[in-house]
Scaffold this motif. Structure first.
Motif, PDB file in Angstrom:
ATOM      1  N   LEU A 151      -8.039   2.768  -0.664  1.00 22.77           N
ATOM      2  CA  LEU A 151      -7.193   1.424  -0.824  1.00 22.77           C
ATOM      3  C   LEU A 151      -7.510   0.613   0.095  1.00 22.77           C
ATOM      4  CD1 LEU A 151      -3.907   3.614  -1.109  1.00 22.77           C
ATOM      5  CD2 LEU A 151      -4.881   2.395  -2.771  1.00 22.77           C
ATOM      6  N   THR A 209       0.722  -1.127   0.014  1.00 19.64           N
ATOM      7  CA  THR A 209      -0.011  -0.055   0.098  1.00 19.64           C
ATOM      8  C   THR A 209       0.911   1.226   0.144  1.00 19.64           C
ATOM      9  OG1 THR A 209      -1.725  -1.310   1.172  1.00 19.64           O
ATOM     10  CG2 THR A 209      -1.850   1.201   1.321  1.00 19.64           C
ATOM     11  N   PHE A 222      -6.750  -1.500   2.960  1.00 20.90           N
ATOM     12  CA  PHE A 222      -5.722  -2.405   2.673  1.00 20.90           C
ATOM     13  C   PHE A 222      -5.926  -3.462   4.221  1.00 20.90           C
ATOM     14  CE2 PHE A 222      -3.275   0.637   5.245  1.00 20.90           C
ATOM     15  CZ  PHE A 222      -2.546  -0.108   6.264  1.00 20.90           C
TER      16      PHE A 222
END
Length: 326
Positions: A270, A125, A272
């Motif tokens: 994102l 990430t 994660f």
């Protein structure tokens, strides 16, 4: 079993031996034995036992011997059972200790594997965030170069080329490419000299940090703390570089304002992992963007003695275990 009887004088009344008066018999220990009640009178013709002489005891009967043997076997069996129970308890304690040891080792291994997986995801990430930031910074560098060309052309009376560059700069800001909100120039005296924002006015920006650092001699790219722009009226981060006259004299500052909220939303996308977050910091610990868009983090300054700032001061990259609240 039959109890021995003893004559008491010349009468026919018989008493139980004194020791039996205080004796309590447990049913489990005396199971199968018959203890007759002491008779109040004895019929001599039906007496089961009559000692020939005072003090003599009758010989044990076969039933009495069998009962004693059974009692001995039961006592031995109880002893064996107690020994077996103690051994079972000892084995259970040992197995419990072994089980706890194995469980702790398994938990440690699972925790280590989970931490390694989290660090791997975080590294991937971080790489993606870095690439996004690099693209934004490269776009800002290109816009800075165009503003320097515009300034140079303005000294050659090439108004057409200057107008084309300005229109290109306005298009970038209007389409919000790379999160750009505004492109502007600040003159050497601190006044806004041009902006992509419609109907702009020459407001004073000489007190802003992103202007002062370049007037004082900084020549490379500067990233400001998040602030509300006076010209745009929006939260923005200023990416700035100095402008130079053809003679080499300081001519002001080229400003590219980017949207930190948009960057925060991109970080949140994102995603994660649960209970995970992404933060973009300046080197002084100011939060530029944060993936948790529900909390107001923009502009927050981390303490210089925090674990994160200490680690960032020691290395450019790596991993750090931080306790909650620090």
């Amino acid at each position: 079993m039959p109890l021995p009887l003893r004559r008491s004088g010349t009468g026919d009344r018989v008493r139980r031996p004194r020791g039996l008066r205080d004796m309590r018999v447990l049913p489990s220990a005396w199971r199968g034995l018959r203890v007759p009640q002491a008779p109040t009178s004895v019929d001599r013709s039906r007496a089961a036992v009559s000692p020939s002489q005072p003090g003599d005891l009758p010989a044990p009967s076969p039933r009495t011997s069998a009962s004693a043997s059974t009692s001995a076997r039961q006592s031995t069996r109880v002893t064996f059972r107690q020994s077996g129970l103690l051994a079972a308890v000892a084995v259970w304690i040992a197995m419990t200790g072994i089980s706890w040891t194995l469980a702790e080792r398994h938990a440690d291994r699972v925790e280590h594997e989970a931490e390694s997986a989290a660090l791997a995801r975080a590294a991937v990430t971080a790489g993606a965030v870095e690439q996004a930031l690099v693209r934004t910074l490269e776009a800002a560098e290109t816009l800075h170069a165009l503003m320097q060309v515009r300034l140079t052309l303005s000294h050659t009376a090439d108004a057409t080329s200057v107008a084309e560059i300005e229109e290109q700069l306005r298009t970038v800001a209007r389409r919000a490419k790379f999160g750009v909100l505004q492109v502007a120039t600040i003159g050497p005296g601190g006044l806004l000299s041009w902006s992509s924002v419609p109907d702009w006015s020459p407001i004073y920006l000489g007190d802003r940090e992103h202007f002062r650092v370049h007037r004082e001699g900084r020549q490379d790219l500067f990233v400001s703390a998040p602030l509300v722009g006076r010209a745009s009226g929006q939260w923005s981060v200023q990416l700035t570089k100095p402008l130079w006259e053809p003679s080499g004299r300081f001519a002001g500052v080229a400003v590219v304002s980017v949207d930190p909220r948009r960057l925060s939303r991109e970080l949140a996308a994102l995603n994660f992992g649960e209970e995970s977050s992404i933060t973009v910091l300046r080197t002084d610990g100011t939060v530029v963007a944060h993936s948790d868009t529900n909390r107001e983090q923009l502009g927050r300054l981390l303490p210089s003695d925090s674990q994160i700032m200490t680690a960032l001061g020691a290395a450019q990259n790596g991993s750090l275990r931080v306790t909650e609240g620090t």
